[in-house]
Enzyme design. Structure first.
Site, PDB file in Angstrom:
ATOM      1  N   SER A 134      14.740  55.137  57.687  1.00 30.27           N
ATOM      2  CA  SER A 134      15.329  53.784  56.412  1.00 30.27           C
ATOM      3  C   SER A 134      15.319  54.872  55.459  1.00 30.27           C
ATOM      4  O   SER A 134      15.042  54.122  54.076  1.00 30.27           O
ATOM      5  CB  SER A 134      14.079  52.824  56.739  1.00 30.27           C
ATOM      6  OG  SER A 134      13.037  52.976  56.651  1.00 30.27           O
ATOM      7  N   LEU A 137      13.417  57.274  52.373  1.00 36.81           N
ATOM      8  CA  LEU A 137      12.267  56.927  51.349  1.00 36.81           C
ATOM      9  C   LEU A 137      11.581  55.464  50.677  1.00 36.81           C
ATOM     10  O   LEU A 137      12.094  55.789  48.797  1.00 36.81           O
ATOM     11  CB  LEU A 137      12.099  58.196  50.442  1.00 36.81           C
ATOM     12  CG  LEU A 137      10.950  59.073  50.015  1.00 36.81           C
ATOM     13  CD1 LEU A 137       9.596  59.150  51.407  1.00 36.81           C
ATOM     14  CD2 LEU A 137      10.635  60.021  49.403  1.00 36.81           C
ATOM     15  N   HIS A 138      11.594  54.754  51.408  1.00 35.42           N
ATOM     16  CA  HIS A 138      11.433  53.630  51.336  1.00 35.42           C
ATOM     17  C   HIS A 138       9.729  53.205  50.808  1.00 35.42           C
ATOM     18  O   HIS A 138       9.303  54.309  51.031  1.00 35.42           O
ATOM     19  CB  HIS A 138      12.332  52.346  51.987  1.00 35.42           C
ATOM     20  CG  HIS A 138      11.177  52.097  53.509  1.00 35.42           C
ATOM     21  ND1 HIS A 138      10.214  51.673  53.179  1.00 35.42           N
ATOM     22  CD2 HIS A 138      11.753  52.772  54.536  1.00 35.42           C
ATOM     23  CE1 HIS A 138       9.975  51.386  54.993  1.00 35.42           C
ATOM     24  NE2 HIS A 138      11.226  51.926  55.142  1.00 35.42           N
ATOM     25  N   ALA A 139       8.940  51.812  50.127  1.00 35.70           N
ATOM     26  CA  ALA A 139       8.021  52.081  50.269  1.00 35.70           C
ATOM     27  C   ALA A 139       7.029  52.278  51.035  1.00 35.70           C
ATOM     28  O   ALA A 139       6.064  53.439  50.382  1.00 35.70           O
ATOM     29  CB  ALA A 139       7.987  50.051  50.117  1.00 35.70           C
ATOM     30  N   ALA A 156       7.299  56.015  51.217  1.00 34.32           N
ATOM     31  CA  ALA A 156       7.464  56.862  49.804  1.00 34.32           C
ATOM     32  C   ALA A 156       5.525  56.951  49.597  1.00 34.32           C
ATOM     33  O   ALA A 156       4.788  57.551  48.894  1.00 34.32           O
ATOM     34  CB  ALA A 156       7.989  55.968  48.342  1.00 34.32           C
TER      35      ALA A 156
END
Length: 90
Positions: free
Chosen positions: A12, A14-16, A19
């Site tokens: 998915s 480098l989402h929340a 990250a």
């Protein structure tokens, strides 16, 4: 300066959550590490907002850079982390 290019391994991107794991690992390093995407200006790897603003997707190439004693080790540790599926990490 030590640099390494790595592909984002999380499906998915480098989402929340990925990250956050990356930023926390960067904050533990003895040197300042920067990360850049697609020839853009590098950002501080310790900044959650800056890392999220990269909008890195699965398979995107990111360039990690650091200067100083411990730079190679720091970059290699963070590169290994980015290459993993961080969504699968508990």
């Amino acid at each position: 300066m030590y640099q390494r290019t790595v592909s984002v391994g999380s499906p998915s991107g480098l989402h929340a959550r990925p990250a956050s794991l990356f930023v926390r690992a960067a904050a533990r390093q003895p040197v300042r590490v920067t990360v850049a995407r697609d020839g853009r200006d590098p950002v501080d790897a310790r900044s959650m907002l800056s890392v999220l603003a990269l909008a890195a997707q699965h398979g995107d190439s990111l360039v990690l850079s650091a200067v100083g004693e411990g730079a190679q080790e720091a970059v290699e540790e963070l590169a290994a982390l980015l290459a993993q599926d961080l969504d699968a990490t508990v």
